[in-house]
Design a protein around this motif. Structure first.
Motif, PDB file in Angstrom:
ATOM      1  N   UNK A 234       0.780  -1.243   0.000  1.00  0.00           N
ATOM      2  CA  UNK A 234       0.000   0.000   0.000  1.00  0.00           C
ATOM      3  C   UNK A 234       0.804   1.281   0.000  1.00  0.00           C
ATOM      4  N   UNK A 235       2.114   1.202   0.134  1.00  0.00           N
ATOM      5  CA  UNK A 235       2.878   2.446   0.219  1.00  0.00           C
ATOM      6  C   UNK A 235       2.912   3.152  -1.146  1.00  0.00           C
ATOM      7  N   UNK A 236       3.182   4.474  -1.143  1.00  0.00           N
ATOM      8  CA  UNK A 236       3.048   5.255  -2.385  1.00  0.00           C
ATOM      9  C   UNK A 236       3.857   4.729  -3.563  1.00  0.00           C
ATOM     10  N   UNK A 237       5.111   4.282  -3.340  1.00  0.00           N
ATOM     11  CA  UNK A 237       5.908   3.831  -4.486  1.00  0.00           C
ATOM     12  C   UNK A 237       5.234   2.632  -5.154  1.00  0.00           C
ATOM     13  N   UNK A 238       4.677   1.728  -4.346  1.00  0.00           N
ATOM     14  CA  UNK A 238       3.967   0.580  -4.913  1.00  0.00           C
ATOM     15  C   UNK A 238       2.752   1.036  -5.711  1.00  0.00           C
ATOM     16  N   UNK A 239       2.070   2.057  -5.202  1.00  0.00           N
ATOM     17  CA  UNK A 239       0.898   2.566  -5.932  1.00  0.00           C
ATOM     18  C   UNK A 239       1.314   3.182  -7.261  1.00  0.00           C
ATOM     19  N   UNK A 263      -5.287   3.132 -10.767  1.00  0.00           N
ATOM     20  CA  UNK A 263      -4.580   4.397 -10.942  1.00  0.00           C
ATOM     21  C   UNK A 263      -4.886   5.396  -9.829  1.00  0.00           C
ATOM     22  N   UNK A 264      -6.088   5.260  -9.240  1.00  0.00           N
ATOM     23  CA  UNK A 264      -6.547   6.254  -8.267  1.00  0.00           C
ATOM     24  C   UNK A 264      -5.571   6.549  -7.143  1.00  0.00           C
ATOM     25  N   UNK A 265      -5.135   5.495  -6.388  1.00  0.00           N
ATOM     26  CA  UNK A 265      -4.246   5.773  -5.240  1.00  0.00           C
ATOM     27  C   UNK A 265      -2.951   6.474  -5.647  1.00  0.00           C
ATOM     28  N   UNK A 266      -2.352   6.036  -6.765  1.00  0.00           N
ATOM     29  CA  UNK A 266      -1.112   6.654  -7.233  1.00  0.00           C
ATOM     30  C   UNK A 266      -1.327   8.113  -7.602  1.00  0.00           C
ATOM     31  N   UNK A 267      -2.451   8.355  -8.357  1.00  0.00           N
ATOM     32  CA  UNK A 267      -2.765   9.732  -8.742  1.00  0.00           C
ATOM     33  C   UNK A 267      -3.020  10.591  -7.507  1.00  0.00           C
ATOM     34  N   UNK A 268      -3.710  10.014  -6.533  1.00  0.00           N
ATOM     35  CA  UNK A 268      -4.017  10.770  -5.309  1.00  0.00           C
ATOM     36  C   UNK A 268      -2.734  11.121  -4.571  1.00  0.00           C
ATOM     37  N   UNK A 269      -1.799  10.148  -4.473  1.00  0.00           N
ATOM     38  CA  UNK A 269      -0.523  10.418  -3.800  1.00  0.00           C
ATOM     39  C   UNK A 269       0.238  11.528  -4.512  1.00  0.00           C
ATOM     40  N   UNK A 270       0.348  11.391  -5.856  1.00  0.00           N
ATOM     41  CA  UNK A 270       1.114  12.387  -6.623  1.00  0.00           C
ATOM     42  C   UNK A 270       0.465  13.759  -6.498  1.00  0.00           C
TER      43      UNK A 270
END
Lengths: 290, 272
Positions: A234-239, A263-270
């Motif tokens: 679940x950490x951002x790099x994995x997303x 894509x959602x979690x990665x986009x949200x993190x970025x």
């Protein structure tokens, strides 16, 4: 009461000729600000090409690819990773590594400017306060584009291919650049607050190591020890990696579906990093005190 | 009594370049260097914390896969490898300190004081040795916590700790020779890139059989590979003689080749 320039010629009797033209005014207009942004961006971009600094942006993904792909290809292929080739599996991580080196370079840059007093000097000049920040981010974005291109060439050489439609490929590039700019923005903030180039780069290597290694970029999450699996998943790099992997696609179809859940979690993190660090960097840049 | 203590400064009225003065002066210099390393959090991080974390990460991310490929625990490769990498990055930090001391004029300052000329360089060798042993102990302590065991008895374990010492002194001699002649920024970047490439292409990372055919000769002749194989043999069992000879050849070769340039360069750096 406008400010007056006091840099006029000194007369023979020693008195300073004071120009009656105010310094502010024209320089703060929209075109002036754009011109200033371009001059300051070039101040960072041109020397980086001349001193070979840009070579680091190209060499980092090359060194990473050679260092991890060559030894691990056979080991991971024998153990299994779920995709058609380890090149396809590792590619998002090569991009992430290229991008994170750009972030470290951005931190080094902003810390050097803060340490040398250039930030304070710029703050006293008649230009909008956001211009130096925008110029640094522009230079970082330029470096990121080159690093991502180098990563793609490395990937192509070891056998990575885009299997999705053309807009998936475009999405891959856009997503990679968005992550790059978000990370550079955060690193720029850390650098200008710490104002110590050596300390900042040293400190940033640690999160790169911990977030980078314990992610799904090298091995699937289920190959990690149990206690760390949910973090690794679940950490951002994995997303980020999951999003990029889905956008690149695979001949086996196991790379993941391009939808909001992937894509959602990665986009949200970025997006979150960009907004949060952007706002903080903005308020730090706009602050008038040195 | 009080007047003589505050009045006249201590005077040097006998030869200072004696062997009798060399040992205490070297010890004082050694203590100075070690204190300086210890009090610089960045150096400690680079030489101890960073490699220790790298070991934990490598073991949790790739340990299982490499172990199943190699047939025995991947720790017997990765612990020696990380210990040697930490020794190398520590040497690099020492070289940077040396460059900084030259730039600040500290070396020139020592040169005009009644201090034995050899103590400057000698103390760096001793401090380097102490630091190498310390780094190795810390990394092996982390390794033991992860599951590394010394299966060949206490004598082999003791011999195992001598390997990084010999290897590290050889590497340090080379880095010192380079540091006293060249600019430090380019040196640090190229040496750290070189040593991480040594790491990726050594048998400590994955077994020799995992490398493609073109890389096998590079891996097999990598000095890091020989040192790692020696340490693996001393901990887990297996051939020790051949890799030990190769390690000694590489390390003593580096010392023989770079000792004179390092000494000349140090002398030159001290005099301006």
């Amino acid at each position: 009461m406008p400010e007056f320039a006091t840099t006029g010629p000194i007369a023979h009797d020693g008195s300073v000729h004071i120009s009656d033209e105010p310094v502010t005014g024209h320089d703060l207009s929209a075109t002036g600000a754009l011109g200033q942004w371009w001059v300051l961006a070039r101040r960072l971009i041109r020397p980086s090409w001349r001193t070979g600094e840009i070579l680091t942006a190209i060499l980092a993904p090359v060194a990473f690819t050679v260092g991890f792909y060559v030894p691990l290809n056979l080991v991971m292929t024998v153990y299994g990773h779920g995709l058609s080739s380890y090149a396809q599996f590792l590619m998002p991580m090569i991009v992430m590594q290229a991008v994170s080196f750009c972030a470290i370079a951005a931190a080094f840059r902003s810390a050097t400017d803060a340490r040398d007093g250039i930030d304070i000097r710029f703050a006293t000049l008649p230009m909008p306060r956001w211009v130096p920040l925008a110029a640094r981010i522009t230079a970082a974005a330029q470096r990121s584009v080159i690093a991502i291109a180098a990563a793609l060439v490395c990937g192509a050489l070891i056998g990575f291919r885009f299997y999705g439609s053309w807009w998936h490929t475009l999405g891959f590039l856009a997503f990679a650049l968005l992550i790059a700019i978000a990370l550079c923005c955060g690193a720029d903030l850390i650098g200008s607050v710490s104002s110590s180039p050596e300390a900042t780069t040293q400190v940033l290597v640690l999160p790169q190591l911990i977030l980078g290694m314990v992610s799904t970029g090298f091995a699937p999450a289920d190959q990690f020890p149990g206690w760390i699996q949910s973090y690794a998943r679940n950490q951002p790099v994995s997303q980020f990696v999951n999003g990029l992997r889905a956008l690149a696609g695979d001949s086996t179809g196991n790379a993941g579906v391009v939808d909001l859940a992937t894509l959602g979690p990665g986009l949200a993190w970025a997006g979150g990093i960009l907004v949060f660090c952007g706002a903080l960097a903005w308020s730090h840049a706009v602050r008038r005190t040195g | 009594m009080t007047a003589s203590r505050t009045g006249a400064l201590p005077r040097v009225n006998r030869p200072t370049e004696t062997l009798r003065m060399l040992v205490p002066q070297t010890l004082i210099h050694t203590k100075r260097l070690l204190m300086r390393w210890y009090r610089d959090p960045l150096t400690v991080m680079q030489a101890l914390v960073f490699p220790a974390l790298l070991l934990v990460m490598l073991n949790s991310v790739l340990g299982k896969q490499v172990s199943s490929f190699a047939g025995d625990n991947a720790l017997y490769g990765s612990v020696p490898m990380i210990a040697l990498v930490s020794v190398m990055s520590g040497s690099l930090a020492g070289a940077v300190t040396l460059g900084r001391e030259r730039g600040e004029g500290l070396l020139a300052r020592f040169w005009v004081l009644p201090v034995h000329r050899a103590s400057g360089l000698l103390s760096r060798v001793v401090a380097e040795g102490v630091r190498i042993v310390l780094c190795t102990l810390v990394i092996f302590a982390v390794g033991v916590a992860l599951g590394f065991r010394f299966t060949q008895g206490p004598l082999a374990a003791l011999a195992l700790f001598a390997v990084p010492l010999v290897y590290g002194l050889g590497f340090a001699t080379m880095v010192t020779a380079l540091a006293v002649y060249t600019a430090k920024a380019a040196l640090v970047e190229s040496v750290s890139l070189g040593s991480s490439m040594l790491m990726f292409f050594s048998t400590g990372f994955v077994p020799l059989t995992a490398y493609p055919a073109w890389a096998k000769p590079i891996v097999a002749n990598n000095p890091l590979t020989h040192a790692i194989d020696t340490m693996r043999g001393l901990a887990l069992g297996g051939p020790v003689g051949a890799p030990l000879l190769a390690t000694l050849a590489w390390s003593l070769g580096a010392i023989a080749l770079f000792a004179m340039p390092a000494a000349y360069g140090f002398r030159r750096a001290s005099r301006y």
